[in-house]
Design an enzyme around this catalytic site. Structure first.
Site, PDB file in Angstrom:
ATOM      1  N   ALA A   1       0.722  -1.204  -0.139  1.00  0.00           N
ATOM      2  CA  ALA A   1      -0.082   0.083   0.071  1.00  0.00           C
ATOM      3  C   ALA A   1       0.949   1.252   0.219  1.00  0.00           C
ATOM      4  CB  ALA A   1      -1.019  -0.113   1.256  1.00  0.00           C
ATOM      5  N   ALA A   2       1.899   1.117   0.405  1.00  0.00           N
ATOM      6  CA  ALA A   2       3.075   2.322   0.362  1.00  0.00           C
ATOM      7  C   ALA A   2       3.731   2.462  -1.041  1.00  0.00           C
ATOM      8  CB  ALA A   2       4.019   2.435   1.509  1.00  0.00           C
ATOM      9  N   GLY A   3       3.417   1.434  -2.019  1.00  0.00           N
ATOM     10  CA  GLY A   3       4.243   1.605  -3.024  1.00  0.00           C
ATOM     11  C   GLY A   3       3.532   2.275  -4.268  1.00  0.00           C
TER      12      GLY A   3
ATOM     13  N   ARG B   1      16.340 -16.343 -10.781  1.00  0.00           N
ATOM     14  CA  ARG B   1      14.897 -16.482 -10.806  1.00  0.00           C
ATOM     15  C   ARG B   1      14.214 -17.359  -9.608  1.00  0.00           C
ATOM     16  NH1 ARG B   1      10.709 -18.124 -15.499  1.00  0.00           N
ATOM     17  NH2 ARG B   1      11.441 -20.122 -15.266  1.00  0.00           N
TER      18      ARG B   1
ATOM     19  N   ASN C   1       9.285 -14.719  -2.950  1.00  0.00           N
ATOM     20  CA  ASN C   1       7.791 -14.319  -3.108  1.00  0.00           C
ATOM     21  C   ASN C   1       7.046 -15.534  -2.635  1.00  0.00           C
ATOM     22  OD1 ASN C   1       7.381 -11.645  -4.255  1.00  0.00           O
ATOM     23  ND2 ASN C   1       8.851 -12.214  -5.452  1.00  0.00           N
TER      24      ASN C   1
ATOM     25  N   GLN D   1       0.281 -14.652   3.345  1.00  0.00           N
ATOM     26  CA  GLN D   1      -0.884 -13.960   2.974  1.00  0.00           C
ATOM     27  C   GLN D   1      -2.213 -14.904   2.551  1.00  0.00           C
ATOM     28  OE1 GLN D   1       0.005 -10.814   0.379  1.00  0.00           O
ATOM     29  NE2 GLN D   1       1.314  -9.894   1.750  1.00  0.00           N
TER      30      GLN D   1
ATOM     31  N   VAL E   1      -1.214  -9.100  -8.070  1.00  0.00           N
ATOM     32  CA  VAL E   1      -0.826  -8.154  -9.311  1.00  0.00           C
ATOM     33  C   VAL E   1       0.825  -8.101  -9.076  1.00  0.00           C
ATOM     34  CG1 VAL E   1      -0.135  -5.740  -9.921  1.00  0.00           C
ATOM     35  CG2 VAL E   1      -2.546  -6.760  -8.902  1.00  0.00           C
TER      36      VAL E   1
ATOM     37  N   ASN F   1       4.596  -9.336  -8.840  1.00  0.00           N
ATOM     38  CA  ASN F   1       5.172 -10.481  -9.805  1.00  0.00           C
ATOM     39  C   ASN F   1       6.098 -11.569  -8.937  1.00  0.00           C
ATOM     40  OD1 ASN F   1       4.058  -9.833 -12.348  1.00  0.00           O
ATOM     41  ND2 ASN F   1       5.294  -8.099 -12.365  1.00  0.00           N
TER      42      ASN F   1
ATOM     43  N   ASP G   1      -1.800  -6.343 -19.876  1.00  0.00           N
ATOM     44  CA  ASP G   1      -1.388  -6.943 -21.242  1.00  0.00           C
ATOM     45  C   ASP G   1      -2.525  -7.036 -22.042  1.00  0.00           C
ATOM     46  OD1 ASP G   1       1.371  -8.149 -20.053  1.00  0.00           O
ATOM     47  OD2 ASP G   1      -0.158  -9.132 -18.995  1.00  0.00           O
TER      48      ASP G   1
ATOM     49  N   HIS H   1       1.977 -13.726 -17.206  1.00  0.00           N
ATOM     50  CA  HIS H   1       2.224 -12.247 -17.187  1.00  0.00           C
ATOM     51  C   HIS H   1       3.757 -12.033 -17.324  1.00  0.00           C
ATOM     52  CE1 HIS H   1       2.501  -8.064 -16.784  1.00  0.00           C
ATOM     53  NE2 HIS H   1       3.299  -8.100 -15.677  1.00  0.00           N
TER      54      HIS H   1
END
Ligand code: NAI
Length: 325
Positions: A12-14, A98, A105, A112, A129, A131, A159, A187
């Site tokens: 939310a701060a991004g 990668r 992540n 979450q 959203v 990545n 896209d 994506h």
């Protein structure tokens, strides 16, 4: 006025959130008669910055905002959440492979997913959203054991929108004239923007543009658009990503009236794609549900590209397999 719904936004701060929050708060996502309670999540180090964003939300005096929560605790951020926009993610650092990125992540999205499973509304709609969005959605769903995996989707709408605008520019038409564009797969740069079924003001797109343009210009431009924006702006796409997130959620919640849109969703094996991977498909939405557009012909050119992006998603899944149990 309707009863307020809870919209959680992570990261939310991004920079994406800095655009997204204000679009959601103004009613672009759920309509001008739907009040919202914003549940904003970021990491402890970003809470001070988030405080500034919250002050700005207050200063807008949005009539639709019934409350704002800013927290670093996913259990608080997802409490009763009706719509979850998972934007925050770990960016690739210097020297990061990668696999390291996928794993870093995977840890965030496992936490979450568990919190959503415990705390969110049983009807929650989630859009990932951050990545690598498709595989982050897969991890979220595997950890949200009390939710249906179909509730967790990934964003390929940016896209999709990019493909429409490239076609409109090429043919001198407006985006409104363009129907039935598809983004298949991941994506990422392997995505397949497909215009085989696209119509422009009712005419087959393929009769209006050459195959050479599709292969040498259109597909690479859409695939590489994110990198082109970073090169031009010095920062990644933010306002357009936020706008696509609003489009994705609005269409899912309020319906598409038969129009096709592209969503990253768990494959049910349709079009021969490995079940389970979160793959971009053409869908229509009605009554809060999406359905894959079935029965489309797939020629050899399309099949080859659909397979390349599927292989990448299977490889991403293999890299984080242990975290899916
Ligand atoms: P940003 O770096 O400006 O903001 C990210 C925010 O997420 C930061 O405030 C950071 O503190 C926060 N964050 C990190 N870990 C978190 C966690 N565990 N919980 C909550 N918040 C956390 O990045 P930006 O530009 O807003 O992009 C966000 C993500 O969206 C990136 O992963 C980017 O690659 C992705 N993206 C996806 C697109 C798509 O089409 N699917 C398009 C554009 C960007």
């Amino acid at each position: 006025m309707k009863k307020p719904v809870k919209v959680a936004i992570t990261g939310a701060a991004g920079q994406i959130a800095y655009s997204l929050i204000f679009r959601v708060a103004s009613g672009s996502m759920l309509g001008p008669d739907q009040p919202v309670i914003l549940q904003l999540l970021d990491i402890p180090d970003s809470l001070e910055k988030l405080k500034g964003t919250v002050m700005e939300i207050e200063d807008c005096a949005f009539p639709l905002v019934s409350g704002v929560v800013a927290t670093a605790d996913p259990m608080e951020a997802f409490d009763g959440t009706d719509y979850g926009l998972l934007v925050g993610a770990r960016p690739r650092g210097p020297g990061m492979e990668r696999k390291d990125l996928l794993e870093a992540n995977a840890k965030i999205f496992s936490v979450q997913g568990k919190a959503l499973s415990e705390k969110a509304s049983r009807d929650v709609k989630v859009l990932v959203v951050g990545n690598p969005a498709n595989t982050n959605a897969l991890i979220t769903a595997s950890n949200a054991k009390k939710l249906d995996p179909k509730q967790i989707t990934a964003m390929v709408r940016l896209d999709h929108n990019r493909a429409i605008s490239q076609l409109a520019a090429k043919t001198g038409t407006s985006g409104n004239d363009i129907d039935k564009v598809i983004i298949w797969g991941n994506h990422s740069a392997t995505q397949y923007p497909d215009i085989s079924h696209t119509t422009i003001a009712g005419k087959a797109a393929k009769s209006l543009v050459s195959q050479e343009w599709v292969e040498k210009d259109f597909i690479p431009t859409v695939q590489q658009r994110g990198a082109a924006i970073i090169k031009a702006r010095g920062l990644s796409s933010a306002a357009s990503a936020a706008s696509a997130a609003v489009d994705h959620m609005r269409d899912w919640a309020l319906g598409t009236n038969g129009k096709w849109v592209s969503m990253g969703i768990p494959s049910d094996g349709s079009y021969g794609i490995a079940p389970g991977v979160v793959y971009g498909y053409p869908v229509t939405c009605a009554n809060g549900k999406y359905e894959i557009v079935q029965g489309l012909s797939v020629d050899e050119f399309s099949r080859a590209r659909m397979s390349v992006t599927e292989t990448e998603l299977r490889e991403e899944r293999a890299a984080i397999e242990e975290l899916l149990k």
